[in-house]
Scaffold this motif. Sequence first.
Motif, mmCIF file in Angstrom:
data_model
loop_
_atom_site.group_PDB
_atom_site.id
_atom_site.type_symbol
_atom_site.label_atom_id
_atom_site.label_comp_id
_atom_site.label_asym_id
_atom_site.label_seq_id
_atom_site.Cartn_x
_atom_site.Cartn_y
_atom_site.Cartn_z
ATOM 1 N N VAL A 28 41.380 100.655 69.894
ATOM 2 C CA VAL A 28 40.948 101.278 71.288
ATOM 3 C C VAL A 28 39.365 101.514 71.234
ATOM 4 N N VAL A 34 43.863 101.699 77.958
ATOM 5 C CA VAL A 34 45.003 100.726 77.489
ATOM 6 C C VAL A 34 46.326 101.596 77.822
ATOM 7 N N ARG A 221 43.522 96.981 79.330
ATOM 8 C CA ARG A 221 44.320 96.011 78.182
ATOM 9 C C ARG A 221 45.720 96.747 78.441
#
Length: 259
Positions: A28, A34, A221
């Motif tokens: 990350v 995320v 993401r």
Amino acid sequence: MTDPIIKFDKVVKRFDTFTVINELDFEVQPGEKVTIIGPSGSGKSTVLRILMTLEPISEGVVYVDGDTLWHEKAGDGSLKPAGEAHLRKMREKMGMVFQQFNLFPHMTVRRNLTEAPTQVLGVSKAEAKERADDLLEMVGLTDQADKYPHQLSGGQQQRVGIARALAMRPKIMLFDEPTSALDPELVGEVLGVIRRLAEEHDLTMLLVTHEMNFARQISDRVCFFDRGKVLEQDKPEVLFTDPKEERTREFLKAVLEGN
């Protein structure tokens, strides 16, 4: 490309003979939002518990903010298991919001926010109170500061939980299914606070959730976990509309039709 703020390098986590995290490679970037999705038992929450030093790893190395998490360097430069002082120092980099609210029932809302900064970080009582009041304003609970947790709704308690984690000024915020214990009509108020955090603050955020629409909205993401590994990851608009893996398609079809 900057160095990742979180990095799992071939990490394994076993419970007896069951492998829940299986040689996981996962990164990350600083400031990245995320979301981890996947079926029950895929290792999603275990990733967060490893980061919060609640579950030790079996193999591999975890790095947080450029330092090893579960290891520290020995005199010869090799890695040895981390002692409690190292774990405590690393833990301060992260704040976690759990499924259950975990507030101190005998403390007022404000004191739930001031206790750890004064006791752990050595912040003055005046500064801790000012910080607490700012955070309560941010989560929309200024008028609840002198109440006790049992006097609040579940959604209000979870918003206090978010503010309490932020009071420690973490670099990384971890959210473990923060709305799963809430009645449906209270989910939106908690997601609204998390959305505001994501939009207005440069925090790194790692979120485990079953709220797919929310994941689509706030994530840079989305990672689909299956059997302790990242099976597929992409931008939300790609992963939710055109996943490459059949297993991802099956999962999303089941979850989205169930909502």
